[in-house]
Design an enzyme around this catalytic site. Structure first.
Site, PDB file in Angstrom:
ATOM      1  N   SER A 161      30.738   1.969  -1.956  1.00  0.00           N
ATOM      2  CA  SER A 161      29.716   3.017  -2.101  1.00  0.00           C
ATOM      3  C   SER A 161      30.293   4.262  -2.765  1.00  0.00           C
ATOM      4  O   SER A 161      29.668   4.861  -3.645  1.00  0.00           O
ATOM      5  CB  SER A 161      29.132   3.392  -0.736  1.00  0.00           C
ATOM      6  OG  SER A 161      28.535   2.266  -0.147  1.00  0.00           O
ATOM      7  N   TYR A 164      15.810   2.508   0.820  1.00  0.00           N
ATOM      8  CA  TYR A 164      16.199   3.167  -0.431  1.00  0.00           C
ATOM      9  C   TYR A 164      16.668   2.123  -1.437  1.00  0.00           C
ATOM     10  O   TYR A 164      17.206   1.090  -1.059  1.00  0.00           O
ATOM     11  CB  TYR A 164      17.289   4.226  -0.214  1.00  0.00           C
ATOM     12  CG  TYR A 164      18.529   3.759   0.523  1.00  0.00           C
ATOM     13  CD1 TYR A 164      18.538   3.673   1.913  1.00  0.00           C
ATOM     14  CD2 TYR A 164      19.707   3.452  -0.163  1.00  0.00           C
ATOM     15  CE1 TYR A 164      19.676   3.277   2.597  1.00  0.00           C
ATOM     16  CE2 TYR A 164      20.848   3.061   0.516  1.00  0.00           C
ATOM     17  CZ  TYR A 164      20.829   2.965   1.896  1.00  0.00           C
ATOM     18  OH  TYR A 164      21.956   2.573   2.574  1.00  0.00           O
ATOM     19  N   GLN A 186      19.997  -4.969   8.681  1.00  0.00           N
ATOM     20  CA  GLN A 186      19.743  -4.651   7.273  1.00  0.00           C
ATOM     21  C   GLN A 186      19.203  -5.864   6.551  1.00  0.00           C
ATOM     22  O   GLN A 186      19.560  -7.000   6.851  1.00  0.00           O
ATOM     23  CB  GLN A 186      21.026  -4.101   6.631  1.00  0.00           C
ATOM     24  CG  GLN A 186      21.702  -4.938   5.584  1.00  0.00           C
ATOM     25  CD  GLN A 186      22.573  -6.034   6.179  1.00  0.00           C
ATOM     26  OE1 GLN A 186      22.437  -6.405   7.337  1.00  0.00           O
ATOM     27  NE2 GLN A 186      23.450  -6.570   5.371  1.00  0.00           N
TER      28      GLN A 186
HETATM   29  O1  76R Z   1      26.896 -12.069   3.896  1.00  0.00           O
HETATM   30  C1  76R Z   1      26.542 -10.974   4.366  1.00  0.00           C
HETATM   31  O2  76R Z   1      25.388 -10.514   4.259  1.00  0.00           O
HETATM   32  C2  76R Z   1      27.559 -10.133   5.060  1.00  0.00           C
HETATM   33  C3  76R Z   1      28.397  -9.390   4.108  1.00  0.00           C
HETATM   34  C4  76R Z   1      27.568  -8.399   3.281  1.00  0.00           C
HETATM   35  C5  76R Z   1      27.222  -8.523   1.932  1.00  0.00           C
HETATM   36  C6  76R Z   1      27.549  -9.648   0.961  1.00  0.00           C
HETATM   37  C7  76R Z   1      26.992  -7.157   3.764  1.00  0.00           C
HETATM   38  C8  76R Z   1      27.083  -6.713   5.051  1.00  0.00           C
HETATM   39  N1  76R Z   1      26.365  -6.535   2.710  1.00  0.00           N
HETATM   40  C9  76R Z   1      26.460  -7.337   1.595  1.00  0.00           C
HETATM   41  C10 76R Z   1      25.922  -7.095   0.343  1.00  0.00           C
HETATM   42 MN1  76R Z   1      25.546  -4.677   2.742  1.00  0.00          MN
HETATM   43  N2  76R Z   1      24.646  -2.861   2.792  1.00  0.00           N
HETATM   44  C11 76R Z   1      24.304  -2.094   1.705  1.00  0.00           C
HETATM   45  C12 76R Z   1      23.953  -0.781   2.161  1.00  0.00           C
HETATM   46  O3  76R Z   1      24.281   3.062   1.673  1.00  0.00           O
HETATM   47  C13 76R Z   1      25.190   2.371   1.160  1.00  0.00           C
HETATM   48  O4  76R Z   1      26.338   2.848   0.954  1.00  0.00           O
HETATM   49  C14 76R Z   1      24.933   0.945   0.749  1.00  0.00           C
HETATM   50  C15 76R Z   1      23.615   0.373   1.249  1.00  0.00           C
HETATM   51  C16 76R Z   1      24.022  -0.790   3.540  1.00  0.00           C
HETATM   52  C17 76R Z   1      23.720   0.363   4.479  1.00  0.00           C
HETATM   53  C18 76R Z   1      24.470  -2.096   3.928  1.00  0.00           C
HETATM   54  C19 76R Z   1      24.675  -2.511   5.245  1.00  0.00           C
HETATM   55  N3  76R Z   1      25.145  -4.801   0.754  1.00  0.00           N
HETATM   56  C20 76R Z   1      25.317  -5.905  -0.032  1.00  0.00           C
HETATM   57  C21 76R Z   1      24.796  -5.623  -1.350  1.00  0.00           C
HETATM   58  C22 76R Z   1      24.774  -6.574  -2.544  1.00  0.00           C
HETATM   59  C23 76R Z   1      26.051  -6.308  -3.298  1.00  0.00           C
HETATM   60  C24 76R Z   1      26.339  -7.187  -4.458  1.00  0.00           C
HETATM   61  O5  76R Z   1      25.907  -8.345  -4.486  1.00  0.00           O
HETATM   62  O6  76R Z   1      27.060  -6.704  -5.369  1.00  0.00           O
HETATM   63  C25 76R Z   1      24.355  -4.315  -1.344  1.00  0.00           C
HETATM   64  C26 76R Z   1      23.704  -3.541  -2.469  1.00  0.00           C
HETATM   65  C27 76R Z   1      24.581  -3.804  -0.017  1.00  0.00           C
HETATM   66  C28 76R Z   1      24.292  -2.524   0.382  1.00  0.00           C
HETATM   67  N4  76R Z   1      25.877  -4.603   4.763  1.00  0.00           N
HETATM   68  C29 76R Z   1      26.433  -5.592   5.554  1.00  0.00           C
HETATM   69  C30 76R Z   1      25.312  -3.675   5.619  1.00  0.00           C
HETATM   70  C31 76R Z   1      25.525  -4.092   6.981  1.00  0.00           C
HETATM   71  C32 76R Z   1      25.015  -3.335   8.214  1.00  0.00           C
HETATM   72  C33 76R Z   1      26.239  -5.280   6.932  1.00  0.00           C
HETATM   73  C34 76R Z   1      26.720  -6.122   8.108  1.00  0.00           C
HETATM   74  C35 76R Z   1      25.695  -7.188   8.377  1.00  0.00           C
HETATM   75  C36 76R Z   1      26.108  -8.141   9.426  1.00  0.00           C
HETATM   76  O7  76R Z   1      27.256  -8.597   9.414  1.00  0.00           O
HETATM   77  O8  76R Z   1      25.249  -8.448  10.272  1.00  0.00           O
END
Ligand code: 76R
Length: 249
Positions: free
Chosen positions: A223, A145, A185
């Site tokens: 979110s 999405y 993800q």
């Molecule tokens: O450095 C990293 O990647 C770990 C920290 C992290 C960041 C910076 C992280 C972890 N995310 C990051 C950035 Mn995420 N993420 C989403 C969604 O449905 C929703 O409510 C939101 C959709 C999911 C399901 C998800 C999952 N993440 C982001 C960003 C960019 C934001 C910005 O730059 O402003 C978005 C749009 C976003 C959205 N996130 C994680 C996850 C999961 C499962 C993790 C843990 C990953 C891990 O530690 O292995």
């Protein structure tokens, strides 16, 4: 102006959704169908070469519901390479039996909210490179999405300070990490590339984990307050065999 989050970019990404024109497919003669299937198989087999030479990665999933019948997700080094693989499919015989349902163009993105920069070139870090240029997992299920961060008067993500955004992203990542091993993800950035700001692509062996994770995140401030979401697509992995099974009459 608030401090801009710095991002690292990896491979360009295309989510290419198609629907099958079943009546045309069913009324094709056996020979045309066989040719179309052979050519489709060759198209998919080409991905092995792309992956083994580290020039990208591709995968195919069937899509449940009426939004599309199947999708390809392609990662490639350049927009031209992405365009080329899209065009290569369009030129196949099988493509004549499909219609375009939706597409999404973005680029694999890592932001600096959580990273503790150690001064070196991040592209020398094999862990970072592996996240920016990932071989797509072959999990049974996919969920895709697009989403935005809100820019409204009261709730404007882009007017928060870096420290505020960092603190919020911390709790976001804590929820995310609690799904380690259950959901993988890939976040792709699409500001300036497509209609939303990010594409969210989730992979899992258990589709229910998509619902659990996305629901839990809805209660998290990032979110709950700032997230805006597009259309959700969910589906299951198409291996060469199951792709053929799906098209069998
Ligand atoms: O450095 C990293 O990647 C770990 C920290 C992290 C960041 C910076 C992280 C972890 N995310 C990051 C950035 Mn995420 N993420 C989403 C969604 O449905 C929703 O409510 C939101 C959709 C999911 C399901 C998800 C999952 N993440 C982001 C960003 C960019 C934001 C910005 O730059 O402003 C978005 C749009 C976003 C959205 N996130 C994680 C996850 C999961 C499962 C993790 C843990 C990953 C891990 O530690 O292995």
């Amino acid at each position: 102006m608030s401090e801009v989050a710095t991002t690292l970019e990896g491979w360009y990404s295309l989510h290419d959704f198609r629907s099958i024109n079943w009546s045309a497919w069913k009324s094709a003669d056996d020979e045309d169908r066989a040719m179309a299937l052979d050519e489709l198989q060759a198209f998919v087999q080409e991905w092995t070469t792309v992956e083994s030479t580290n020039k990208g990665s591709s995968t195919a999933y069937s899509i449940v519901g009426q939004k599309a019948d199947f999708m390809f997700m392609h990662l490639r080094e350049t927009l031209e390479d992405l365009n080329a693989v899209e065009t290569a499919f369009n030129k196949t015989i099988f493509a004549q039996y499909t219609t375009k349902a939706y597409s999404y163009v973005s680029i694999v993105e890592l932001s600096n909210y959580m990273s503790s920069a150690n001064g070196g070139d991040p592209m020398d870090n094999p862990e970072i490179v592996a996240r920016l240029k990932p071989i797509l997992p072959k999990n049974r299920y996919i969920c895709f999405y697009p989403m935005n961060k809100k820019r409204e008067l009261a709730d404007n993500w882009y007017m928060l300070s870096m420290d505020e955004r960092r603190a919020l992203m911390r709790t976001h990542s804590l929820i995310g990490r609690s799904y380690a091993g259950k959901v993988k993800q890939i976040i792709t950035g699409s500001v300036g590339l497509d209609d939303w700001e990010w594409g969210v692509t989730l992979f899992s062996e258990d589709a229910l984990q998509f619902k659990k994770l996305v629901y839990e995140m809805r209660f998290d401030e990032v979110s709950a307050r700032y997230g805006e979401f597009g259309t959700f697509y969910v589906g299951s992995l198409l291996s060469e065999q199951s792709f053929e099974d799906m098209l069998k009459l």
